[in-house]
Design a protein around this motif. Structure first.
Motif, mmCIF file in Angstrom:
data_model
loop_
_atom_site.group_PDB
_atom_site.id
_atom_site.type_symbol
_atom_site.label_atom_id
_atom_site.label_comp_id
_atom_site.label_asym_id
_atom_site.label_seq_id
_atom_site.Cartn_x
_atom_site.Cartn_y
_atom_site.Cartn_z
ATOM 1 N N THR A 102 13.634 -3.165 -3.246
ATOM 2 C CA THR A 102 12.814 -3.548 -2.105
ATOM 3 C C THR A 102 13.693 -3.888 -0.917
ATOM 4 O OG1 THR A 102 11.191 -4.478 -3.639
ATOM 5 C CG2 THR A 102 11.024 -5.166 -1.344
ATOM 6 N N PHE A 103 13.306 -3.387 0.267
ATOM 7 C CA PHE A 103 14.022 -3.696 1.500
ATOM 8 C C PHE A 103 13.000 -3.922 2.604
ATOM 9 C CE2 PHE A 103 15.664 -2.353 5.614
ATOM 10 C CZ PHE A 103 16.731 -3.234 5.737
ATOM 11 N N VAL A 104 13.198 -4.986 3.373
ATOM 12 C CA VAL A 104 12.311 -5.292 4.489
ATOM 13 C C VAL A 104 13.167 -5.656 5.701
ATOM 14 C CG1 VAL A 104 10.518 -6.842 5.349
ATOM 15 C CG2 VAL A 104 10.483 -6.131 2.965
ATOM 16 N N ARG A 105 12.795 -5.140 6.863
ATOM 17 C CA ARG A 105 13.454 -5.496 8.133
ATOM 18 C C ARG A 105 12.406 -6.177 9.005
ATOM 19 N NH1 ARG A 105 16.544 -1.079 9.623
ATOM 20 N NH2 ARG A 105 18.294 -2.242 8.838
ATOM 21 N N ILE A 106 12.796 -7.291 9.651
ATOM 22 C CA ILE A 106 11.889 -8.095 10.445
ATOM 23 C C ILE A 106 12.484 -8.323 11.827
ATOM 24 C CG2 ILE A 106 10.610 -10.261 10.567
ATOM 25 C CD1 ILE A 106 12.321 -9.482 7.379
ATOM 26 N N THR A 107 11.656 -8.179 12.861
ATOM 27 C CA THR A 107 12.073 -8.554 14.211
ATOM 28 C C THR A 107 10.937 -9.336 14.862
ATOM 29 O OG1 THR A 107 11.251 -6.505 15.185
ATOM 30 C CG2 THR A 107 13.564 -6.539 14.535
ATOM 31 N N ALA A 108 11.297 -10.307 15.681
ATOM 32 C CA ALA A 108 10.331 -11.079 16.460
ATOM 33 C C ALA A 108 11.064 -11.600 17.690
ATOM 34 C CB ALA A 108 9.750 -12.232 15.644
ATOM 35 N N GLY A 109 10.834 -10.952 18.800
ATOM 36 C CA GLY A 109 11.580 -11.322 19.995
ATOM 37 C C GLY A 109 13.059 -11.068 19.766
ATOM 38 N N THR A 110 13.877 -12.114 19.962
ATOM 39 C CA THR A 110 15.322 -11.968 19.750
ATOM 40 C C THR A 110 15.736 -12.278 18.312
ATOM 41 O OG1 THR A 110 15.729 -14.245 20.429
ATOM 42 C CG2 THR A 110 15.826 -12.548 22.150
ATOM 43 N N ALA A 111 14.818 -12.753 17.491
ATOM 44 C CA ALA A 111 15.120 -13.077 16.089
ATOM 45 C C ALA A 111 15.066 -11.810 15.240
ATOM 46 C CB ALA A 111 14.144 -14.109 15.557
ATOM 47 N N VAL A 140 0.851 -1.184 0.000
ATOM 48 C CA VAL A 140 0.000 0.000 0.000
ATOM 49 C C VAL A 140 0.891 1.239 0.000
ATOM 50 C CG1 VAL A 140 -1.784 1.270 1.245
ATOM 51 C CG2 VAL A 140 -1.804 -1.239 1.241
ATOM 52 N N ASN A 141 0.728 2.074 -1.010
ATOM 53 C CA ASN A 141 1.541 3.291 -1.161
ATOM 54 C C ASN A 141 3.034 2.986 -1.150
ATOM 55 O OD1 ASN A 141 -0.775 4.881 -1.275
ATOM 56 N ND2 ASN A 141 -0.796 5.162 0.937
ATOM 57 N N GLY A 142 3.408 1.807 -1.630
ATOM 58 C CA GLY A 142 4.806 1.410 -1.680
ATOM 59 C C GLY A 142 5.353 0.917 -0.354
ATOM 60 N N ASP A 143 4.555 1.003 0.703
ATOM 61 C CA ASP A 143 5.024 0.632 2.032
ATOM 62 C C ASP A 143 4.642 -0.794 2.406
ATOM 63 O OD1 ASP A 143 6.299 3.005 2.648
ATOM 64 O OD2 ASP A 143 4.498 3.903 3.515
ATOM 65 N N ILE A 144 5.515 -1.400 3.165
ATOM 66 C CA ILE A 144 5.300 -2.708 3.746
ATOM 67 C C ILE A 144 5.371 -2.497 5.256
ATOM 68 C CG2 ILE A 144 6.226 -5.042 3.981
ATOM 69 C CD1 ILE A 144 7.602 -4.527 1.212
ATOM 70 N N SER A 145 4.280 -2.763 5.961
ATOM 71 C CA SER A 145 4.239 -2.533 7.400
ATOM 72 C C SER A 145 3.277 -3.526 8.018
ATOM 73 C CB SER A 145 3.772 -1.106 7.688
ATOM 74 O OG SER A 145 3.634 -0.908 9.068
ATOM 75 N N TYR A 146 3.754 -4.241 9.049
ATOM 76 C CA TYR A 146 2.911 -5.243 9.697
ATOM 77 C C TYR A 146 3.412 -5.453 11.115
ATOM 78 C CZ TYR A 146 0.628 -9.713 10.638
ATOM 79 O OH TYR A 146 -0.116 -10.715 11.186
ATOM 80 N N ALA A 147 2.500 -5.579 12.065
ATOM 81 C CA ALA A 147 2.872 -5.888 13.447
ATOM 82 C C ALA A 147 1.829 -6.836 14.018
ATOM 83 C CB ALA A 147 2.951 -4.625 14.285
ATOM 84 N N TYR A 148 2.299 -7.868 14.691
ATOM 85 C CA TYR A 148 1.412 -8.818 15.349
ATOM 86 C C TYR A 148 2.182 -9.443 16.503
ATOM 87 C CZ TYR A 148 -1.771 -12.686 16.143
ATOM 88 O OH TYR A 148 -2.637 -13.575 16.720
ATOM 89 N N GLY A 149 1.755 -9.183 17.722
ATOM 90 C CA GLY A 149 2.493 -9.680 18.882
ATOM 91 C C GLY A 149 3.904 -9.121 18.869
ATOM 92 N N SER A 150 4.891 -10.019 18.999
ATOM 93 C CA SER A 150 6.287 -9.565 18.983
ATOM 94 C C SER A 150 6.834 -9.411 17.569
ATOM 95 C CB SER A 150 7.173 -10.540 19.767
ATOM 96 O OG SER A 150 7.267 -11.768 19.084
ATOM 97 N N LEU A 151 6.050 -9.781 16.555
ATOM 98 C CA LEU A 151 6.489 -9.682 15.161
ATOM 99 C C LEU A 151 6.290 -8.262 14.654
ATOM 100 C CD1 LEU A 151 7.329 -10.847 12.410
ATOM 101 C CD2 LEU A 151 4.928 -11.470 12.067
ATOM 102 N N GLU A 152 7.358 -7.662 14.130
ATOM 103 C CA GLU A 152 7.278 -6.337 13.524
ATOM 104 C C GLU A 152 7.998 -6.352 12.190
ATOM 105 O OE1 GLU A 152 8.577 -1.727 14.315
ATOM 106 O OE2 GLU A 152 8.395 -3.089 16.015
ATOM 107 N N VAL A 153 7.287 -5.901 11.154
ATOM 108 C CA VAL A 153 7.811 -5.892 9.796
ATOM 109 C C VAL A 153 7.706 -4.470 9.259
ATOM 110 C CG1 VAL A 153 7.502 -6.778 7.452
ATOM 111 C CG2 VAL A 153 7.042 -8.256 9.413
ATOM 112 N N THR A 154 8.807 -3.946 8.738
ATOM 113 C CA THR A 154 8.787 -2.645 8.091
ATOM 114 C C THR A 154 9.593 -2.740 6.804
ATOM 115 O OG1 THR A 154 10.713 -1.911 9.335
ATOM 116 C CG2 THR A 154 8.557 -1.325 10.233
ATOM 117 N N GLY A 155 9.154 -2.022 5.789
ATOM 118 C CA GLY A 155 9.885 -2.046 4.533
ATOM 119 C C GLY A 155 9.298 -1.096 3.524
ATOM 120 N N ARG A 156 9.912 -1.105 2.367
ATOM 121 C CA ARG A 156 9.508 -0.179 1.309
ATOM 122 C C ARG A 156 9.891 -0.736 -0.046
ATOM 123 N NH1 ARG A 156 6.438 3.816 -0.060
ATOM 124 N NH2 ARG A 156 7.308 5.356 -1.438
ATOM 125 N N VAL A 157 9.024 -0.524 -1.018
ATOM 126 C CA VAL A 157 9.358 -0.749 -2.417
ATOM 127 C C VAL A 157 9.556 0.641 -3.016
ATOM 128 C CG1 VAL A 157 8.658 -1.731 -4.617
ATOM 129 C CG2 VAL A 157 7.935 -2.830 -2.489
#
Length: 125
Positions: free
Chosen positions: A81-90, A58-75
């Protein structure tokens, strides 16, 4: 507890897909906006061999969060395209290039059980 299969799951899910949420109205619609199908393949490490997901850009953005999962990125407008992902210590990242109909690239991440990496391919629905 996040296992390597979960690490690969959220890495590949994040790569342009997996129920991506809305972006700010400050950006104009991008030519990449819309529904996408993503296949991710593990080439290194003890993660699951492959995964399939659907989602939206949506609008070139990639964004999602659910619990400890957080996803951010951009096309970017040029398709990079670049995406960064975190989930707890991963943690992980995905890089690649999109066109208006398909895309692909690589992903890698580190979780409690070690490092996994692979490739991804996306197709517009």
């Amino acid at each position: 507890m996040i296992r390597n299969s979960a690490l690969a799951f959220f890495l590949s899910a994040a790569i342009v897909g997996s129920a991506l949420t809305h972006a700010s109205n400050a950006f104009a619609d991008s030519k990449f906006d819309g529904s996408w199908s993503v296949a991710a393949y593990t080439t290194t490490g003890p993660c699951e061999a492959s995964y399939r997901f659907s989602g939206q850009i949506v609008n070139g953005d990639i964004s999602y969060a659910y619990g400890s999962l957080e996803v951010t990125g951009r096309v970017e407008p040029n398709g990079n395209t670049f995406v960064r992902i975190t989930a707890g210590t991963a943690r992980g990242e995905a890089h690649g290039r999109m066109t208006m109909t398909h895309g692909g690239g690589t992903w890698s991440g580190v979780g409690p059980d070690g490092h996994c990496a692979g490739t991804w391919q996306a197709t517009r629905k």
